[in-house]
Design a protein around this motif. Structure first.
Motif, PDB file in Angstrom:
ATOM      1  N   VAL A  73      10.779   8.960  -9.152  1.00  0.00           N
ATOM      2  CA  VAL A  73      11.274  10.075  -9.968  1.00  0.00           C
ATOM      3  C   VAL A  73      12.727  10.377  -9.611  1.00  0.00           C
ATOM      4  O   VAL A  73      13.585  10.517 -10.478  1.00  0.00           O
ATOM      5  N   LEU A  86       7.480   9.955  -5.943  1.00  0.00           N
ATOM      6  CA  LEU A  86       8.582  10.913  -5.948  1.00  0.00           C
ATOM      7  C   LEU A  86       9.916  10.171  -5.828  1.00  0.00           C
ATOM      8  O   LEU A  86      10.899  10.524  -6.477  1.00  0.00           O
ATOM      9  N   MET A  87       9.935   9.134  -5.012  1.00  0.00           N
ATOM     10  CA  MET A  87      11.136   8.316  -4.872  1.00  0.00           C
ATOM     11  C   MET A  87      11.529   7.718  -6.223  1.00  0.00           C
ATOM     12  O   MET A  87      12.710   7.711  -6.594  1.00  0.00           O
ATOM     13  N   TYR A 144       1.369   6.056  -2.385  1.00  0.00           N
ATOM     14  CA  TYR A 144       1.517   7.433  -1.879  1.00  0.00           C
ATOM     15  C   TYR A 144       2.427   8.258  -2.782  1.00  0.00           C
ATOM     16  O   TYR A 144       3.361   7.725  -3.408  1.00  0.00           O
ATOM     17  N   LEU A 145       2.162   9.551  -2.798  1.00  0.00           N
ATOM     18  CA  LEU A 145       2.943  10.463  -3.639  1.00  0.00           C
ATOM     19  C   LEU A 145       4.441  10.352  -3.349  1.00  0.00           C
ATOM     20  O   LEU A 145       5.260  10.410  -4.262  1.00  0.00           O
ATOM     21  N   ASP A 146       4.800  10.176  -2.065  1.00  0.00           N
ATOM     22  CA  ASP A 146       6.225  10.132  -1.747  1.00  0.00           C
ATOM     23  C   ASP A 146       6.929   8.967  -2.450  1.00  0.00           C
ATOM     24  O   ASP A 146       8.089   9.079  -2.837  1.00  0.00           O
ATOM     25  N   SER A 147       6.216   7.860  -2.613  1.00  0.00           N
ATOM     26  CA  SER A 147       6.835   6.708  -3.278  1.00  0.00           C
ATOM     27  C   SER A 147       7.010   6.976  -4.770  1.00  0.00           C
ATOM     28  O   SER A 147       8.015   6.568  -5.375  1.00  0.00           O
ATOM     29  N   VAL A 193      -1.576  15.167 -13.786  1.00  0.00           N
ATOM     30  CA  VAL A 193      -2.259  14.413 -12.721  1.00  0.00           C
ATOM     31  C   VAL A 193      -3.165  13.346 -13.331  1.00  0.00           C
ATOM     32  O   VAL A 193      -3.137  12.172 -12.931  1.00  0.00           O
ATOM     33  N   GLU A 221       0.825  -1.210   0.000  1.00  0.00           N
ATOM     34  CA  GLU A 221       0.000   0.000   0.000  1.00  0.00           C
ATOM     35  C   GLU A 221       0.859   1.260   0.000  1.00  0.00           C
ATOM     36  O   GLU A 221       0.436   2.312  -0.486  1.00  0.00           O
ATOM     37  N   GLY A 222       2.076   1.164   0.543  1.00  0.00           N
ATOM     38  CA  GLY A 222       2.982   2.323   0.570  1.00  0.00           C
ATOM     39  C   GLY A 222       3.290   2.853  -0.824  1.00  0.00           C
ATOM     40  O   GLY A 222       3.606   4.030  -0.998  1.00  0.00           O
ATOM     41  N   ALA A 223       3.207   1.972  -1.820  1.00  0.00           N
ATOM     42  CA  ALA A 223       3.492   2.386  -3.198  1.00  0.00           C
ATOM     43  C   ALA A 223       2.435   3.328  -3.754  1.00  0.00           C
ATOM     44  O   ALA A 223       2.648   3.955  -4.795  1.00  0.00           O
ATOM     45  N   LEU A 277      -0.583   8.931  -5.964  1.00  0.00           N
ATOM     46  CA  LEU A 277      -0.618  10.387  -5.747  1.00  0.00           C
ATOM     47  C   LEU A 277      -1.273  10.717  -4.410  1.00  0.00           C
ATOM     48  O   LEU A 277      -1.552  11.871  -4.123  1.00  0.00           O
ATOM     49  N   ARG A 278      -1.477   9.705  -3.590  1.00  0.00           N
ATOM     50  CA  ARG A 278      -2.236   9.878  -2.358  1.00  0.00           C
ATOM     51  C   ARG A 278      -1.506  10.763  -1.350  1.00  0.00           C
ATOM     52  O   ARG A 278      -0.307  10.615  -1.170  1.00  0.00           O
ATOM     53  N   LEU A 333      -1.134  10.550 -14.834  1.00  0.00           N
ATOM     54  CA  LEU A 333      -0.528   9.676 -13.822  1.00  0.00           C
ATOM     55  C   LEU A 333      -1.582   8.769 -13.195  1.00  0.00           C
ATOM     56  O   LEU A 333      -1.313   7.591 -12.915  1.00  0.00           O
TER      57      LEU A 333
END
Lengths: 285, 285
Positions: free
Chosen positions: A145, A142-143, A137-140, A274, A133-135, A284-285, A277
């Motif tokens: 990218v 960004l990781m 999120y927006l931060d993942s 957006v 589920e962590g995948a 993008l959560r 994506l």
């Protein structure tokens, strides 16, 4: 001082001060680094190349570019990136069309499309029947990218060291769905930047582009870039003389830059990122 | 073959094949590049350093790192990035606390915080009284991220060439609001990655970390990475012996990686990135 800066040929400029001059048009001159070296020289001599000899690259070149790319740091060593190497003339022509019709995309013998890639780990999670589920999120994303860009920049530097030129294609994001279809990108993967690679056409050489002074981008301890107005005025003048020397349409950097971000219509399709994506199931959560 | 790979000391490995071996644990061996050179060697020899001599850097070092950073490509030359150089011990200690309490953040004499920066152009737009609605879109924020990462990676390579070690801090995004307050970041600016810089502590050397085989990240013409399951099994074994050789807890790469993305609680605060970016007025439209 400023006018002479861009006439320096980085290939024959042996001194760091010459390269510094070309990058900043004079100004701040720190003492030379403790250990001047060919790596630093190569970094400072970088310029984007938009005119290529279309001849194919020597065998083994791609593998060394990828080895350099994989030698870049990766967040938590998750390696959430991939790359597609495009050499087929018709595919390059289609990518050129999707990416703002830039002629050098057709001309370059190799186009690398750098991908943020969460699909590899999602596939492993599915096999292992564990949640990922962590995948989402927006931060993942960004990781992914960041991993892709670190890898790409290492490839740029490696290419330059092998006598090759490169130019990035941010415009690969103008039409993300078409690029995804063309390259067969699965959910969880999207194209972050393209990169043209090839031997520079020596009859159309590229010059080192001056940048804003260090005081515009560097702060100490807390964010406090120095007087924006003054340095932008100087930089506008530096860039006007740079464009003139290159036979390019002369523009003020500040006006050109503000025009680029005036509104959604200036983003050439990228205002839809957006939506694109989401279609590609990028978190993008 | 795999076991021996990580024992190679990149500082004394003069051959590209030795470095290739360390990075991939054998496997694919392309012919050496047409022009072996110190830049490519330096890229392949990269490893992240997490043990530093706390002595301050030589004068002028920071300026050369920034010159290298500014020599990286920038999308449309908009230069939508900035960097804050932190050397103050107490500020480093606070950043360490915000970024997962990693000891090397306190130890390194210099911490660079790389910023996506749309504030500079927003300020110019305000002065010029022109709209800059394009800056509100996700693609423009992504442009800032890409610009910041390209700059940061050039600084990493420059630092290594000067005998310095570096390690990125993705954890600078664990608590974006605290980092923004600590560094006084205005709206339109956010911290993408941190970077510790310092002389490596020779008593605690770092090793070249093996990566997935090229076939896992590289496709030709269309996205089609080769058989994930097979290469992941091999890579798990390579990494197990790497961790053992480093005296680190032995884990399977695949399990460790999936655990990192299991759910929002494994993101250590980064599941709140959207909220934090909105607070910082970063375009997400």
């Amino acid at each position: 001082m400023t006018k002479a800066a861009h006439r320096i040929d980085p290939d024959t400029a042996h001194g760091f001060h010459d390269l510094w001059q070309a990058r900043y048009g004079g100004g701040l001159s720190p003492s030379p680094p403790a250990a001047p070296n060919p790596v630093l020289q190569s970094l400072l001599a970088h310029r984007s190349v938009r005119a290529f000899d279309p001849a194919p690259l020597e065998e083994g070149t791609l593998e060394w570019l990828i080895a350099a790319a994989q030698s870049a740091p990766s967040s938590s060593n998750l390696q959430t990136w991939s790359v597609v190497a495009v050499e087929d003339a018709e595919r390059k022509a289609r990518l050129a069309e999707f990416a703002g019709n830039q002629g050098h995309v057709r001309e370059a013998p190799l186009v690398l499309v750098w991908l943020a890639d969460l699909a590899r780990l999602r596939g492993l999670a599915q096999q292992a029947q564990v949640p990922i589920e962590g995948a989402d999120y927006l931060d993942s994303s960004l990781m992914g990218v960041i991993d892709a860009v670190l890898a790409a920049q290492n490839a740029v530097i490696a290419a330059q060291s092998l006598g090759l030129g490169t130019v990035y294609l941010g415009a690969i994001r103008n039409h993300p769905e078409r690029v995804a279809a063309e390259l067969g990108l699965p959910p969880g993967v999207f194209a972050v930047v393209g990169l043209c690679v090839g031997r520079p056409d020596v009859s159309r050489p590229a010059a080192v582009k001056p940048r804003l002074p260090q005081s515009a981008v560097l702060s100490r301890e807390r964010y406090s870039p120095s007087q924006t107005q003054g340095h932008v005025r100087n930089y506008d003048a530096t860039m006007q003389s740079f464009y003139a020397s290159q036979g390019m349409p002369v523009a003020r950097w500040s006006e050109h830059s503000l025009a680029r971000l005036r509104g959604p219509e200036q983003l050439k399709g990228r205002h839809r990122l957006v939506e694109a994506l989401q279609a590609q199931r990028i978190g993008l959560r």
